[in-house]
Design an enzyme around this catalytic site. Structure first.
Site: not given
Ligand code: NAD
Length: 478
Positions: A70-71, A369, A100, A76, A112
């Protein structure tokens, strides 16, 4: 050895890994142990269970919301919908959000959420019930609000879920003017912002471009500077993976490999992302795509194929001591959160590779965001007030230059110069500026002391210093 934490009968180590990175980086700062402890700890961990109706009975759902720091306010972070989610993971992801935000100068603390379900096993109406009930549980405990804690999409959730959250929050807080700022990643028609959907992937592509733009670093890796012709493998064809691949190929890289959970495909001459995406949509799998020269039913094999850059953009813990020595890429750009274990990172660096860390590489999503939240609080779209004014000023300038020089511009040149910026252009410009500045800020810390060793440690050192200043300024009360 990673610190292992026992959570709900399940041994996990993601938060331990993040803390390990923190402790390592903290050695390069001058803050006292108590302050470092305050920064590192998760401030609030809310674990709850709630029932939903299912068939003729009901089912109990496990869920979490963690506010790590909470700094800055609000906190978010996204909400993960996954049957694998657990408390340790949500704590780790919340902590990563804190660092981040500090790295990219977004004034939020980290948080989260997690809902322990596989969304594929539920109907849309059940998912709506789960999401709305989850939101109500957060409201009851004051764990959501535009100035308190602002969720966003993460693995398994997207614009649809954010709409349900926004509507539930607004319904439960009638008359609250800023209610739409309680969640980001909403559709544009529901007070979202242009460019949010693709922001994380766009940020990953810009981060990669900045990394490969530094001639001195590329020389050490035996690569030429620039993205043009660089061979890239992307894991995950979801939000982050798809847009990372799309923008990387638009910037000149060749996507040679794609890995999904059902398997992986490869073609050294490049894969057409859009065609693969459409093939998967039609058949349910990337396998069988006609443009691939090789297929692997074990998706992990896909990561080990020849390439210059590997972008894991699916899940955590994909690159470990078990496979790091088989990875042929010289650069790993972490689209996902926590895809590389600390031990694997050590080996990769020792073998002369470089990792662009998640805390920075995937910060495009939270950056946009932040822009969405600002838009919701100001109740006006970016560019709305000044676009026409800008165009008129530019028009006057062009007319004047043409009059003085006697040279007439082509209609195309005139419209390019005169055009005022749209919301999307402003968002993309803000995102690009953030990603470029932050990369070089991190790299400068990295270069300042060889003992820092990795870009991740450098990013963490920068984050710790910024968060420490915030806490010191706030003081302690009572
Ligand atoms: P998403 O659900 O849109 O997509 C994830 C994809 O990974 C899916 O297509 C899924 O089928 C695939 N997948 C799952 N297991 C797998 C495996 N073992 N091997 C290969 N592919 C696999 O999720 P996302 O929003 O794209 O998030 C992906 C990562 O990015 C997560 O670690 C999330 O925390 C991180 N992230 C997302 C955002 C965002 O804005 N969405 C922002 C920062 C970080």
């Amino acid at each position: 050895m990673a610190t292992n934490i026992l959570v709900a009968d399940q041994e996990t180590h993601f938060f331990g890994d993040v803390c390990k990175n923190f402790d390592h980086a903290a050695q390069f700062t001058k803050h006292d142990a108590g302050l470092l402890d305050q920064i590192k700890s998760c401030n609030s961990v809310y674990r709850f269970r709630f029932p939903i109706r299912r068939g003729n009975g009901f089912e109990v759902i496990d869920a979490w919301r963690v506010e790590h720091s909470h700094h800055q306010s609000p906190t978010k972070g996204g909400i993960r919908y996954s049957e694998m989610v657990n408390e340790d993971e949500v704590m780790a992801l919340a902590a990563l959000m804190t660092y981040k935000c500090a790295i990219v100068n977004v004034p939020f603390g980290g948080a989260k959420g997690g809902i322990k379900i596989n969304p594929k096993n539920y109907t849309v109406s059940e998912l709506e019930n789960i999401t709305r009930r989850y939101t109500v549980e957060l409201i009851k405990k004051n764990f959501i609000g535009p100035s308190i804690d602002v969720p966003a999409p993460d693995y398994g959730s997207g614009e649809r879920e954010m709409s349900w959250i926004a509507d539930t929050y607004a319904t439960m807080n009638p008359g609250q003017l800023d209610a739409m700022g309680a969640v980001t990643g909403k559709p544009i028609a529901l007070h979202g912002i242009a460019g949010r959907r693709e922001a994380t992937g766009r940020g990953v592509a810009i981060a990669t471009r900045e990394c490969v733009s530094v001639g001195e670093d590329m020389q050490k890796l035996g690569l030429l500077p620039g993205l043009s012709g660089k061979r890239v493998i992307v894991q995950g064809l979801g939000n982050v993976g798809y847009y990372s691949a799309k923008f990387l190929s638009e910037l000149g890289a060749i996507i040679v490999g794609l890995c999904e959970f059902e398997g992986a495909i490869y073609n050294e001459n490049g894969l057409d992302i859009e065609a693969v995406f459409q093939h998967r949509k039609a058949t349910g799998s990337i396998l069988g795509y006609a443009g691939a020269t090789q297929e692997f039913s074990n998706t992990m094999e896909g990561l080990e194929q020849p390439c210059d850059i590997l972008v894991p953009a699916a899940l955590e813990n994909q690159i470990t001591v078990d496979n790091i020595r088989n990875i042929q890429a010289k650069i790993i750009v972490e689209g996902a959160n926590g895809p590389t274990s600390p031990e694997a990172e050590e080996i990769f660096y020792a073998n002369g590779g470089i990792i662009v860390p998640d805390m920075y590489a995937n910060a495009g999503g939270v950056t946009v965001s932040y822009f969405e939240w600002l838009k919701n609080l100001s109740h006006v779209a970016f560019g709305r007030m000044n676009r026409r004014f800008e165009e008129n000023s530019n028009l006057n300038l062009v007319n004047m230059v043409e009059g003085i020089t006697g040279v007439a511009l082509t209609p195309m040149q005139r419209s390019t110069i005169i055009k005022g910026a749209s919301e999307l252009e402003l968002v993309n410009s803000g995102l690009e500026d953030t990603m470029i500045r932050s990369y070089h800020e991190i790299r400068e810390i990295y270069k300042s002391n060889p003992a820092i060793g990795t870009l991740r440690n450098a990013a963490m050192v920068g984050a710790i210093n910024k968060i420490a200043v915030s806490y010191q300024n706030l003081g302690i009360w009572p």
